[in-house]
Design a protein around this motif. Sequence first.
Motif, PDB file in Angstrom:
ATOM      1  N   LYS A  93      83.313  17.684  17.887  1.00  0.00           N
ATOM      2  CA  LYS A  93      82.632  18.049  19.138  1.00  0.00           C
ATOM      3  C   LYS A  93      81.568  19.122  18.930  1.00  0.00           C
ATOM      4  N   LYS A  94      80.774  18.963  17.881  1.00  0.00           N
ATOM      5  CA  LYS A  94      79.655  19.873  17.626  1.00  0.00           C
ATOM      6  C   LYS A  94      78.381  19.294  18.213  1.00  0.00           C
ATOM      7  N   GLY A  95      77.485  20.162  18.636  1.00  0.00           N
ATOM      8  CA  GLY A  95      76.246  19.741  19.280  1.00  0.00           C
ATOM      9  C   GLY A  95      75.115  19.494  18.298  1.00  0.00           C
ATOM     10  N   GLU A 107      74.632  13.327  23.851  1.00  0.00           N
ATOM     11  CA  GLU A 107      74.984  14.744  23.817  1.00  0.00           C
ATOM     12  C   GLU A 107      75.801  15.193  25.036  1.00  0.00           C
ATOM     13  N   LEU A 108      75.434  14.720  26.212  1.00  0.00           N
ATOM     14  CA  LEU A 108      76.104  15.144  27.440  1.00  0.00           C
ATOM     15  C   LEU A 108      77.576  14.725  27.439  1.00  0.00           C
ATOM     16  N   LYS A 117      80.890  17.195  27.504  1.00  0.00           N
ATOM     17  CA  LYS A 117      81.981  17.088  28.483  1.00  0.00           C
ATOM     18  C   LYS A 117      83.325  16.923  27.780  1.00  0.00           C
ATOM     19  N   GLU A 118      83.349  16.126  26.721  1.00  0.00           N
ATOM     20  CA  GLU A 118      84.592  15.943  25.964  1.00  0.00           C
ATOM     21  C   GLU A 118      85.045  17.258  25.345  1.00  0.00           C
ATOM     22  N   ARG A 150      73.922  21.333  32.296  1.00  0.00           N
ATOM     23  CA  ARG A 150      74.276  20.113  33.017  1.00  0.00           C
ATOM     24  C   ARG A 150      75.767  19.788  32.881  1.00  0.00           C
ATOM     25  N   ALA A 151      76.280  19.893  31.672  1.00  0.00           N
ATOM     26  CA  ALA A 151      77.701  19.607  31.433  1.00  0.00           C
ATOM     27  C   ALA A 151      78.575  20.609  32.178  1.00  0.00           C
ATOM     28  N   THR A 152      78.150  21.874  32.203  1.00  0.00           N
ATOM     29  CA  THR A 152      78.905  22.911  32.909  1.00  0.00           C
ATOM     30  C   THR A 152      78.975  22.605  34.401  1.00  0.00           C
ATOM     31  N   GLU A 153      77.834  22.269  34.991  1.00  0.00           N
ATOM     32  CA  GLU A 153      77.798  21.944  36.423  1.00  0.00           C
ATOM     33  C   GLU A 153      78.702  20.759  36.738  1.00  0.00           C
TER      34      GLU A 153
END
Length: 157
Positions: A71-73, A101-102, A106-107, A146-149
């Motif tokens: 789960k690295k970006g 990426e999104l 989330k994962e 975006r993922a945080t929201e």
Amino acid sequence: MNPEEKKKILTFALKKISARDFSEKELLISLKRKFPETDDFSEIIDILKAKNYLNDKRFAENLVKNLRSKKKGIMFIKAKLREKGISESIISKVLEENSDELTLAKEALLKKFGKSSLAKIDKEKLKVKILRFLISRGFEKSVSFRATEEFLKSYLL
């Protein structure tokens, strides 16, 4: 380089790459450490490349797959690939194939925060904590926001 020395270096290189994949840069560093008296390893590298024992694209694909499973970006992965000496053209090709990426962000959030009780934490502090977590994992800021929201909407409401 005499034939005996060449055979010795080639044997060492084959042992190294039989244990795990190496990038060209990593193998060169290893060979220079082991054989400091030899200056030119290009012949050895060419032999390994010709037999497809040494392949930067394959190395990059495997590294990306491994880092994605952790789960690295994208930013983290790019930095790691550059550190390993992978060319920008290979980096862009490999990352093009792995671009969701999104979903990955989330994962990562679900894995980190999914089972904890988030209701007790102040929403703003939680938002900062989540953003810090995602950015430290190498996700781009826009994806992190975006993922945080989306995460906060799904799990706090």
